[in-house]
Design an enzyme around this catalytic site. Sequence first.
Site: not given
Length: 594
Positions: A117, A390, A481
Amino acid sequence: MSRSRFASAGLPALLLSMLLLAVAPSCARDVRAPDAPAARSAQNTATPPGNAVASAHTLATEAGLQVMREGGNAFDAAIATSAVLSVVEPISSGLGGGGFFLLHDARTGRDIFVDARETAPASAQSDRYRKPDGSFDRDRAENGPWSAGIPGLPAAFAHIAETYGALPLSKSLAPAIRIAEEGFPVYARFARGYQSRRAVMERYPGTRAVFLADGQAPKEGDTFRQPDLANTLRLLAERGFDGFYGGDTGAKLVAGVNAEGGEWTAADLSAYKVVEREPIRFRYHDWDVVTAPPPSSGGIAMAQMLQILEPWDLTKLDDAARTHLVVESMRRAFRDRTFYLGDPDFVKIPQRTLLSRDYAAGLRATINPAKATPSDLLSGDPTPLEDEETTHFSIVDAAGNRAAVTQTVNLLFGSGLVAPGTGVLLNNEMDDFALQPGVPNAFGVMGFEANAPKPGKRPLSSMTPTFLVSDDRVAVLGTPGGSRIITMVLLGILGYDAGLDAQSVAALPRYHHQWMPDTISAESDAFSADTAAKLRAMGHTVDLPGDRAAGGRGSSHVWGNLQTIEWNRATGTLTGGSDPRNPVGSAKVEAIAR
């Protein structure tokens, strides 16, 4: 010298109708081992009959399979697939973003979660995202240099290649380098997305140099070449971590951000580390579920929802009753997400409590089977669509290794900023922090102190790569999503639990509730008119595509891009499911001779 920067650290509408709707694309194939019996012992240790990749672009799927043909394992294939997606899907992900890699090492039986991340730069402070009058600066949070976190994906490539791969990084990155150099055909989603984001992207000279290289915006059918990105990938392939976070590339990234008014330093880049974390594990019916831990919110939310739902036999309920219970589980999990979840390296998360079956039982006791529970607080903003920003892919190799990987640049084309000379389109993940407590982000979800920005901190995510393992079946799944990722993976798990195959799971109709706003949003084919009416009679607000007369905002007709693979150990088959909502995706399986 290459080095790895590493720190330890309800089913939607009627099941029968789902089966009829779930039509497999021609690219999804079933491969049966030549000597596979009709059924196998639950304790059989046989390996899969081949290699399988399901991704959002056929070039990425082929790259993963190619690397495995050349002697690579699922982890090398994950690097290859991820890197090619970073080239061909700048709308969704890239070297300037990050992701989560959920891996299973068949030799040791170990599950590994690699957290790549993005992190906040040292300059990150909440007051940098306020206008002079004190109001929240939405443009700064979503666009340009201040919206970008320090990328994590390149560090993940270097770490995974050195620690788990069978091939050098140069081999796994070769397909991406070639495609970046030679180009690929622009597809409709790419061209459409660029037009919707054009005003922001053309603010920046580095972005214009890439996307307007021929003097005009990319259109469907054009060949899109990225020579600067190819060179950046070569340096990464040759020098590993230092080839991206230091040297020429690192200097250009810092210069490109700061030239546009941002505040990055070389130390921000060199300090980046991937973190290996222990996955979230829990049991649902006959499945062992292995999924993403914080800073993903998905695993804890998934465990809460499924443990709330477990006592009910959802397949025996009518559509409205089943959807009502699933929505009420979603509502409660998202409420806890808002207040408790963040980067575990910075905040104390009551994970043991949130994952407790006793806690789930207490939440279940608050559900009225016949009436909606109003959310405590309501937001006036809809849940924005995010199915293109994404990407997810799933991989299983013939040795039984597997990878579920979700990666992103956050919103459409991320920050819109390409650092000149790098080809790297930077993310806008800073908006995933609670930049202003109680103010919803671009996906309509809120946060407070647990997810406030701090230097080096990772923003909370909804990405939820997941493994399902039973005595006879293994499934790998995930999807893009935004905040809807969690509920789409939930519905996929419920689909597998109900006996659906991989392609049927990928095609399932979808619905979502995230506590705030207090609304069920749904795809166009998720509910019949009768089911929607019954849900409204229970007190739910139901937002259907184009449905404004009934109080809805008219949500999008399709969501997500789920990619999944199932290995059925009982029958010796390996199958892929690629979301039919995405015409350029593919799930391919290649048999291996034993």
